[in-house]
Structure formats: structure tokens, C-alpha cells
Design a protein around this motif. Structure first.
Motif, PDB file in Angstrom:
ATOM      1  N   ILE A 165       0.870  -7.897  -3.366  1.00  0.00           N
ATOM      2  CA  ILE A 165       1.308  -8.526  -2.121  1.00  0.00           C
ATOM      3  C   ILE A 165       2.711  -9.100  -2.284  1.00  0.00           C
ATOM      4  N   GLU A 166       2.938  -9.857  -3.367  1.00  0.00           N
ATOM      5  CA  GLU A 166       4.257 -10.447  -3.579  1.00  0.00           C
ATOM      6  C   GLU A 166       5.306  -9.387  -3.863  1.00  0.00           C
ATOM      7  N   GLU A 167       4.919  -8.343  -4.597  1.00  0.00           N
ATOM      8  CA  GLU A 167       5.884  -7.278  -4.890  1.00  0.00           C
ATOM      9  C   GLU A 167       6.286  -6.553  -3.609  1.00  0.00           C
ATOM     10  N   ALA A 168       5.311  -6.282  -2.760  1.00  0.00           N
ATOM     11  CA  ALA A 168       5.613  -5.640  -1.480  1.00  0.00           C
ATOM     12  C   ALA A 168       6.489  -6.550  -0.621  1.00  0.00           C
ATOM     13  N   TRP A 169       6.188  -7.825  -0.609  1.00  0.00           N
ATOM     14  CA  TRP A 169       6.983  -8.809   0.140  1.00  0.00           C
ATOM     15  C   TRP A 169       8.441  -8.737  -0.292  1.00  0.00           C
ATOM     16  N   ARG A 170       8.664  -8.664  -1.617  1.00  0.00           N
ATOM     17  CA  ARG A 170      10.029  -8.619  -2.138  1.00  0.00           C
ATOM     18  C   ARG A 170      10.765  -7.374  -1.639  1.00  0.00           C
ATOM     19  N   HIS A 171      10.089  -6.235  -1.631  1.00  0.00           N
ATOM     20  CA  HIS A 171      10.722  -4.996  -1.167  1.00  0.00           C
ATOM     21  C   HIS A 171      11.036  -5.063   0.328  1.00  0.00           C
ATOM     22  N   LEU A 172      10.171  -5.692   1.088  1.00  0.00           N
ATOM     23  CA  LEU A 172      10.441  -5.846   2.518  1.00  0.00           C
ATOM     24  C   LEU A 172      11.647  -6.751   2.753  1.00  0.00           C
ATOM     25  N   LEU A 173      11.750  -7.809   1.978  1.00  0.00           N
ATOM     26  CA  LEU A 173      12.909  -8.689   2.105  1.00  0.00           C
ATOM     27  C   LEU A 173      14.208  -7.961   1.758  1.00  0.00           C
ATOM     28  N   LEU A 174      14.111  -6.957   0.887  1.00  0.00           N
ATOM     29  CA  LEU A 174      15.290  -6.198   0.478  1.00  0.00           C
ATOM     30  C   LEU A 174      15.594  -5.034   1.421  1.00  0.00           C
ATOM     31  N   GLY A 175      14.791  -4.872   2.479  1.00  0.00           N
ATOM     32  CA  GLY A 175      15.139  -3.879   3.491  1.00  0.00           C
ATOM     33  C   GLY A 175      14.138  -2.791   3.782  1.00  0.00           C
ATOM     34  N   ALA A 176      13.066  -2.702   3.003  1.00  0.00           N
ATOM     35  CA  ALA A 176      12.062  -1.673   3.288  1.00  0.00           C
ATOM     36  C   ALA A 176      11.334  -1.991   4.594  1.00  0.00           C
ATOM     37  N   ASP A 177      10.862  -0.950   5.255  1.00  0.00           N
ATOM     38  CA  ASP A 177      10.034  -1.126   6.449  1.00  0.00           C
ATOM     39  C   ASP A 177       8.553  -1.006   6.125  1.00  0.00           C
ATOM     40  N   VAL A 178       8.259  -0.198   5.106  1.00  0.00           N
ATOM     41  CA  VAL A 178       6.881   0.072   4.700  1.00  0.00           C
ATOM     42  C   VAL A 178       6.831   0.096   3.178  1.00  0.00           C
ATOM     43  N   VAL A 179       5.858  -0.564   2.598  1.00  0.00           N
ATOM     44  CA  VAL A 179       5.661  -0.542   1.152  1.00  0.00           C
ATOM     45  C   VAL A 179       4.219  -0.131   0.891  1.00  0.00           C
ATOM     46  N   ILE A 180       4.037   0.926   0.114  1.00  0.00           N
ATOM     47  CA  ILE A 180       2.686   1.420  -0.142  1.00  0.00           C
ATOM     48  C   ILE A 180       2.387   1.380  -1.635  1.00  0.00           C
ATOM     49  N   GLY A 181       1.174   0.954  -1.952  1.00  0.00           N
ATOM     50  CA  GLY A 181       0.736   0.968  -3.336  1.00  0.00           C
ATOM     51  C   GLY A 181       0.539   2.395  -3.802  1.00  0.00           C
ATOM     52  N   SER A 182       0.908   2.649  -5.046  1.00  0.00           N
ATOM     53  CA  SER A 182       0.779   4.004  -5.587  1.00  0.00           C
ATOM     54  C   SER A 182       0.175   3.954  -6.979  1.00  0.00           C
ATOM     55  N   ARG A 183      -0.948   4.653  -7.151  1.00  0.00           N
ATOM     56  CA  ARG A 183      -1.585   4.749  -8.457  1.00  0.00           C
ATOM     57  C   ARG A 183      -0.951   5.831  -9.315  1.00  0.00           C
ATOM     58  N   ALA A 184      -0.006   6.573  -8.732  1.00  0.00           N
ATOM     59  CA  ALA A 184       0.586   7.709  -9.426  1.00  0.00           C
ATOM     60  C   ALA A 184       1.924   7.389 -10.079  1.00  0.00           C
ATOM     61  N   LEU A 185       2.477   6.203  -9.842  1.00  0.00           N
ATOM     62  CA  LEU A 185       3.784   5.862 -10.394  1.00  0.00           C
ATOM     63  C   LEU A 185       3.660   5.321 -11.810  1.00  0.00           C
ATOM     64  N   ALA A 186       4.725   5.514 -12.585  1.00  0.00           N
ATOM     65  CA  ALA A 186       4.795   4.894 -13.904  1.00  0.00           C
ATOM     66  C   ALA A 186       4.702   3.384 -13.727  1.00  0.00           C
ATOM     67  N   GLY A 187       3.922   2.750 -14.571  1.00  0.00           N
ATOM     68  CA  GLY A 187       3.729   1.314 -14.449  1.00  0.00           C
ATOM     69  C   GLY A 187       2.426   0.941 -13.777  1.00  0.00           C
ATOM     70  N   SER A 188       1.766   1.903 -13.136  1.00  0.00           N
ATOM     71  CA  SER A 188       0.466   1.629 -12.536  1.00  0.00           C
ATOM     72  C   SER A 188      -0.620   1.616 -13.605  1.00  0.00           C
ATOM     73  N   THR A 189      -1.630   0.809 -13.366  1.00  0.00           N
ATOM     74  CA  THR A 189      -2.796   0.763 -14.245  1.00  0.00           C
ATOM     75  C   THR A 189      -4.021   1.074 -13.409  1.00  0.00           C
ATOM     76  N   THR A 190      -4.760   2.113 -13.779  1.00  0.00           N
ATOM     77  CA  THR A 190      -5.932   2.498 -13.002  1.00  0.00           C
ATOM     78  C   THR A 190      -7.159   2.602 -13.895  1.00  0.00           C
ATOM     79  N   GLU A 191      -8.267   2.166 -13.358  1.00  0.00           N
ATOM     80  CA  GLU A 191      -9.557   2.296 -14.035  1.00  0.00           C
ATOM     81  C   GLU A 191     -10.488   3.001 -13.067  1.00  0.00           C
ATOM     82  N   ALA A 192     -10.775   4.271 -13.356  1.00  0.00           N
ATOM     83  CA  ALA A 192     -11.586   5.071 -12.446  1.00  0.00           C
ATOM     84  C   ALA A 192     -12.770   5.666 -13.182  1.00  0.00           C
ATOM     85  N   ARG A 193     -13.849   5.928 -12.436  1.00  0.00           N
ATOM     86  CA  ARG A 193     -15.050   6.525 -13.015  1.00  0.00           C
ATOM     87  C   ARG A 193     -15.418   7.788 -12.245  1.00  0.00           C
TER      88      ARG A 193
END
Length: 254
Positions: A103-131
Motif C-alpha cells: 500500500i505504501e509503495e503504491a502510494w509513493r508511485h502515485l505521488l511520483l506521477g503514476a495513475d495506476v499501480v499494480i502488484g506483480s508476482r512476476a517482478l524481481a524482488g517479489s516473494t511468493t509462496e504458492a501450493r
């Protein structure tokens, strides 16, 4: 003000924990986020989803229930977004699978000019735990390939965490027609067509038991929805006229 939309179909078991964690998180980050309100969209549930949502209402985190009689996650998110009036809006899943630090990371991107910020499990830096079983993983990979043809450059269209400028979200939601699980793809296609700047961010994501998406029951319908989205939005990918907004910029996509 930030309003968070949570679509919920028979979520009486998972929703209370999500709302408790969200209340704690919002309280701890009040200085950054300011006032936050939750809109739980009761998507024709047959259990106590609406009741447990109302029970979570508090001064620290107001919770309002929005009813959506039309079944389907896309229909529920659309109803929720159209019920908002805040400058910033978000939707997240009732299972709380995405780490709330997003939430805070998305907020920061919006303040910097983004219109839409979407979470991505496919980007470097993501951590996923799936079964997921092998069959579901193969189906998801095929789905991503097809979705990528409709929204090129977006690594993960289906993560249940997206934040928008409110006016941008409501404009796209009014045109949204996909009622099922593929609604994210149509929403992103329509957002891109308006010239909205879409950015992806890495997230921490944990697969929470109890998903209402069952591949054997919903998988074929999700693929069929992609075909309908391609047909419905076929005219939206035409070159923008001179003077139109710049193309979408994606963070972390190459």
C-alpha cells in the motif's frame, strides 16, 4: 482519503483476519496514509460475509458493505469502484494474500506521477509462496501468455492488488463488462487506452487456502472471457491520435 475495495463471495472465514490485519496496518501508518475506508462488496454471498464485515467497522478503520447481486469477481470489483468517491482507490482480495506493505509503495508511485499501480508476482524482488499443482501451474502459464497479448509488457495481470487515482478507476470501471475472473485484463486494456500511466511493483504474496477459483470449474470460462475481451476491445489498441497522452510506462518490465 484512500478507499479500499474488497470483493467478497462467501468469505466469512477469511475476511475477519484480513480486516484485522488491515486495521493494524492502517493504524501503524496513519501518518502516511491518512484516512482510510474499506468497502466490502458482498457478492451475493450465502454465508455471513456481510455480517462479519459490519462487525469489523470501527473508528480506526471504517468498513462499509456494498451489495452486488450479479455474481462474479469482476462484477463485484466494478460495483465497489463505482461506489467510491475518494481521490485514491485500491482493490485487494479478501484473503489478504498480498503483503500490506504494498500500500505504501503504491502510494509513493502515485505521488511520483503514476495513475495506476499494480502488484506483480512476476517482478524481481517479489516473494511468493504458492501450493499450486502442476496442472494449475501449466494453465496459469498459458493464461499469462494470452493475457500478455492483450496487455503487452504487463508481467502479472491477475495479482489481486491494484491502486488507482480515483477518477481514472471510476472512468474505466463504468466501461467494464467482464463479470468473471478475467476482469483485470479488460480493466488494464481500458486503462491503457485512456493513456493512464501503469506501473508494476514487486509484492510479497502468500497463497491462502480457501480460494473460490477452482480451475476445473472456472478455468475454461476465464479463457473464454479473454476471447470476449479481445473482441470487445479490438478497437482500443489503434494508434493514439496526435496530441493524445504518452504511452504507458511500466516499471520493471523489459
Amino acid at each position: 482519503m484512500l478507499q479500499i475495495v474488497i470483493p467478497a463471495y462467501n468469505e466469512e472465514r477469511r475476511l475477519p483476519r484480513t480486516l484485522r490485519e488491515l486495521r493494524r496496518h492502517v493504524t501503524a501508518h496513519r501518518g502516511v496514509l491518512g484516512r482510510v475506508e474499506v468497502l466490502v462488496v458482498d457478492n451475493a454471498s450465502t454465508d455471513r460475509t456481510a455480517e462479519v464485515a459490519r462487525a469489523a467497522d470501527s473508528a480506526a478503520l471504517p468498513v462499509r458493505v456494498v451489495r452486488c447481486a450479479r455474481r462474479g469477481k469482476g462484477a463485484a470489483v466494478r460495483a465497489g469502484l463505482l461506489a467510491t468517491d475518494a481521490e485514491l482507490v485500491c482493490f485487494m482480495d479478501a484473503d489478504g494474500a498480498t503483503g500490506l506493505d504494498a500500500i505504501e509503495e503504491a502510494w509513493r508511485h502515485l505521488l511520483l506521477g503514476a495513475d495506476v499501480v499494480i502488484g506483480s508476482r512476476a517482478l524481481a524482488g517479489s516473494t511468493t509462496e504458492a501450493r499450486h499443482c502442476r496442472t494449475r501451474s501449466l494453465g496459469a502459464a498459458a493464461y499469462r501468455r494470452l493475457a500478455g497479448r492483450l496487455v503487452p509488457g504487463v508481467a502479472d495481470t491477475q495479482c489481486g492488488f491494484k491502486v488507482f487515482r480515483g477518477s481514472v478507476a471510476r472512468q474505466a470501471a463504468r466501461r467494464l463488462r467482464t463479470a468473471g475472473f478475467s476482469f483485470d485484463v479488460e480493466l488494464l486494456v481500458r486503462l491503457r487506452a485512456t493513456g493512464a500511466e501503469i506501473q508494476e511493483i514487486p509484492v510479497t504474496w502468500t497463497d491462502v487456502p480457501g480460494s473460490t477459483f477452482v480451475p476445473s470449474r472456472h478455468g475454461a470460462a476465464a479463457f473464454a472471457e479473454l476471447a470476449r475481451i479481445a473482441w470487445r476491445c479490438r478497437s482500443l489498441d489503434r494508434p493514439a491520435p496526435v496530441g493524445a497522452p504518452a504511452p504507458v510506462a511500466l516499471v520493471g518490465s523489459h
